[in-house]
Design a protein around this motif. Structure first.
Motif, PDB file in Angstrom:
ATOM      1  N   UNK A 250       0.846  -1.186   0.000  1.00 54.77           N
ATOM      2  CA  UNK A 250       0.000   0.000   0.000  1.00 54.77           C
ATOM      3  C   UNK A 250       0.878   1.232   0.000  1.00 54.77           C
ATOM      4  N   UNK A 251       0.264   2.381  -0.064  1.00 60.76           N
ATOM      5  CA  UNK A 251       1.023   3.637  -0.042  1.00 60.76           C
ATOM      6  C   UNK A 251       0.452   4.545   1.040  1.00 60.76           C
ATOM      7  N   UNK A 252       1.307   4.902   1.996  1.00 61.33           N
ATOM      8  CA  UNK A 252       0.925   5.887   2.995  1.00 61.33           C
ATOM      9  C   UNK A 252       0.999   7.286   2.375  1.00 61.33           C
ATOM     10  N   UNK A 253       0.117   8.162   2.827  1.00 64.64           N
ATOM     11  CA  UNK A 253       0.229   9.583   2.489  1.00 64.64           C
ATOM     12  C   UNK A 253       0.955  10.241   3.651  1.00 64.64           C
ATOM     13  N   UNK A 254       2.109  10.844   3.378  1.00 64.47           N
ATOM     14  CA  UNK A 254       2.956  11.357   4.447  1.00 64.47           C
ATOM     15  C   UNK A 254       3.209  12.845   4.247  1.00 64.47           C
ATOM     16  N   UNK A 255       3.084  13.591   5.347  1.00 60.76           N
ATOM     17  CA  UNK A 255       3.439  15.017   5.356  1.00 60.76           C
ATOM     18  C   UNK A 255       4.787  15.181   6.043  1.00 60.76           C
ATOM     19  N   UNK A 256       5.709  15.866   5.362  1.00 58.57           N
ATOM     20  CA  UNK A 256       7.055  16.086   5.877  1.00 58.57           C
ATOM     21  C   UNK A 256       7.221  17.549   6.292  1.00 58.57           C
ATOM     22  N   UNK A 257       7.826  17.756   7.444  1.00 63.99           N
ATOM     23  CA  UNK A 257       8.104  19.113   7.902  1.00 63.99           C
ATOM     24  C   UNK A 257       9.086  19.791   6.956  1.00 63.99           C
ATOM     25  N   UNK A 258       8.793  21.033   6.592  1.00 72.96           N
ATOM     26  CA  UNK A 258       9.607  21.748   5.593  1.00 72.96           C
ATOM     27  C   UNK A 258      11.010  22.049   6.085  1.00 72.96           C
ATOM     28  N   UNK A 259      11.178  22.142   7.410  1.00 71.67           N
ATOM     29  CA  UNK A 259      12.485  22.482   7.964  1.00 71.67           C
ATOM     30  C   UNK A 259      13.295  21.250   8.340  1.00 71.67           C
TER      31      UNK A 259
END
Length: 644
Positions: A250-259
């Motif tokens: 499957x594919x997780x939807x991941x949010x990465x911190x910009x810093x």
């Protein structure tokens, strides 16, 4: 006669009188050239010349330009050297000396990964939207580049594999397994941390500055019973539909911190979806037995909507589009096939019967636009052969869909894999299709009108070509803009100055990028102390393609001299920051409201009107220096006129 207010802005000479882009000796990887130079005193226009020799006897460009940059889109060739120069043109018809002369070169085509040659057809040139075509290729080799409407290659890169270009000209993609943001200058501006495999389909930046992408995740699950059961058992699996013995991808939807690059939010399909829903008709389980894992979802696109705080996601192998609440991760709805096809029992809009889709997007009017590959449309929709459709639908009450626009591609352009569709500003649709419908490869980009008339088509001459997406964009220079100060001249000592007669400093900003861009600016008085000539100012404004605006900063206090800085940059291209530093000298005689170099009854009228209309504070009208304009200033002005 009373002297007018004169503010002289003395500018550091290091910032003036030079050619900026291309830099001297630069080796470019594009043929649409951005020329940029510094503002010259008293210039109303500039003469830009480019030649193939240093003596400038073989000119290929000779133009006049009113700003301080120019994008040339013709007559530049790969593997060539060029020389350029600029001179100011004055109001009296004379021209100044050439600022300086410089040279640059354009690299040879990359021999190992050239863009493929194209067969080009223009059916109605008047209807073709003007722009540059950018596309990413992954077969027979990786290549990313841009062509003009005549099929001429104008840019290429090996920086990354492109999967998304934002409306502001930001490029996103992949480099060595890391998700990246990069630009047309081949600079990597951000990347995901090492050690985290990023799926190649989509990466974008959110409004909060963070980045979002797909990250593979595996879980053991059963091999469901089906036509593939015997083969799976021959490979040694139980394949009873119960035993958790086979890896599901499957594919997780991941949010990465910009810093920091840390994962600050993620959505896991194994938590929110049921493994009872899977493709039964397109051969995905047959492929899985050979590959050793089941590509359950093949999630390939998302659109993050800030207003709704929701994510629209395309899951290709489930023939499903989901709307997911952010940040809770709860499913608002799943759009997909009827229950009998085994990909969910609670799907909405089942009458659409799309399958194996790509490139989901939310339009400004709330409709959803996507590329319906239609891999199994012969099974789920009753088509004689699979048909690829471009669909634009509106979801109503989170329960059913209205088709706003649809276009069926001909059989030869059926796209078994990949595919993209883009709504252009003129209403046309820009489409990429793998074009495998008649078992004769026809990897193509095409542009059609809303009525479905094809106006332009480009097809790869290489039968092994496979691309991922294509975009039509205004230019490869999305950060191009210029800043010009009003009344920029020289004084008797030869100093560069801005001579301002109305109590304010004015800067004109020109957007030459071809995109609508928001800009940020900061204007500062750099002199130490509590009282400064100018107040600090910062703000944001937006310019459409080829639009301009004026930033004005009024003098706040009657101080003789100060240092000033103006910083301005496109919000989405902060690497192209322009920083200008000035010294301001003020010799102020209050009262000249209209800047006509004399004080008379007209100035009294303007001051009275300013008071009555509660206009913005005017330093020229504040004759007693109390920080406001009122009747006391009128009395002083009248007395000043009578005395003189």
């Amino acid at each position: 006669m009373i002297s007018r207010l004169s503010i002289y802005i003395l500018t550091a000479t290091i910032l003036y009188g030079g050619l900026q882009k291309p830099t001297a000796g630069e080796n470019l990887s594009y043929t649409h050239i951005l020329f940029e130079w510094d503002q010259e005193p008293d210039a109303i226009n500039y003469n830009l010349q480019v030649a193939e020799n240093s003596s400038f006897t073989s000119l290929i460009l000779d133009v006049e330009e009113s700003t301080t940059n120019y994008i040339a889109t013709q007559n530049f060739n790969w593997g060539s050297d060029y020389y350029w120069r600029v001179r100011p043109l004055y109001n009296n018809g004379n021209s100044g000396n050439w600022i300086e002369e410089s040279s640059f070169s354009i690299q040879h085509h990359p021999e190992s990964t050239p863009l493929p040659d194209l067969n080009l057809n223009t059916f109605d040139e008047d209807e073709v939207y003007d722009g540059v075509m950018v596309y990413s290729q992954f077969s027979p080799y990786f290549a990313v580049g841009a062509v003009d409407k005549y099929g001429n290659e104008i840019w290429n890169t090996i920086t990354g594999y492109m999967n998304y270009i934002s409306p502001y000209g930001e490029i996103y993609g992949l480099n060595g397994g890391q998700g990246i943001k990069f630009n047309f200058n081949h600079e990597i501006l951000w990347q995901t941390p090492e050690g985290i495999d990023i799926d190649s389909h989509e990466i974008k930046q959110l409004a909060n500055g963070n980045f979002m992408a797909f990250v593979p995740t595996f879980q053991l699950g059963p091999i469901p019973i089906g036509p593939w059961t015997d083969m799976a058992q021959d490979f040694g699996y139980t394949a009873d539909g119960i035993s958790n013995e086979f890896w599901w991808l499957g594919l997780r939807i991941v949010e990465f911190d910009k810093e920091t690059g840390e994962q600050v939010w993620n959505w896991d399909p194994f938590i929110h979806f049921s493994m009872n829903d899977y493709d039964q008709y397109a051969g995905t389980w047959w492929n899985a037995i050979f590959e050793g894992f089941f590509d359950w979802m093949h999630t390939n696109a998302f659109h993050f909507d800030e207003e709704e705080s929701a994510i629209y996601v395309s899951h290709r192998h489930l023939s499903r589009i989901s709307k997911i609440d952010y940040p809770s991760g709860e499913i608002i709805w799943n759009m997909g096939l009827p229950t009998e096809f085994g990909t969910g029992s609670d799907n909405i809009c089942t009458d659409l019967r799309f399958s194996f889709q790509h490139h989901i997007q939310l339009m400004d009017d709330g409709t959803l636009l996507f590329f319906d590959n239609g891999n199994i449309s012969d099974i789920v929709a009753g088509d004689e052969d699979p048909i690829t459709r471009l669909r634009r639908v509106r979801v109503i009450d989170d329960s059913y869909c209205e088709t706003v626009w649809q276009h069926d591609l001909p059989a030869n352009l059926h796209g078994l894999g990949m595919g993209s569709v883009q709504l252009l500003d003129n209403g046309n649709y820009f489409i990429y299709t793998f074009g495998s419908g008649l078992n004769s490869p026809e990897c193509s980009i095409l542009e059609i009108t809303p009525e479905g008339d094809m106006v332009w088509k480009a097809t790869s001459q290489n039968p092994n070509s496979a691309w991922y997406r294509s975009y039509k964009i205004p230019s490869i220079h999305p950060s191009a803009f210029s800043v010009i100060a009003d009344n920029y001249t020289t004084n008797n000592n030869g100093d560069y100055i801005i001579n301002i007669s109305d109590g304010s400093i004015h800067f004109n900003i020109y957007n030459s990028s071809g995109y609508t861009q928001p800009y940020l600016y900061q204007f500062s008085d750099l002199t130490d102390g509590e009282v400064q000539m100018f107040d600090f100012s910062e703000g944001e404004f937006e310019l459409g393609p080829n639009e301009s605006t004026t930033l004005s900063f009024p003098q706040a206090n009657p101080i003789d001299i100060t240092n000033i800085s103006l910083s301005i940059w496109p919000m989405h291209h902060s690497y192209d920051l322009k920083e200008l530093f000035f010294t301001a000298i003020s010799n102020s005689q209050p009262g000249d409201m209209n800047g006509d170099e004399s004080i008379n009854v007209l100035d009294v009228v303007l001051l009275v009107n300013a008071i009555l209309n509660d206009n913005e504070f005017s330093n020229n009208g504040d004759l007693n220096g109390d920080g406001m304009i009122n009747v006391l200033d009128v009395v002083l002005l009248v007395n000043l006129i009578l005395v003189n």
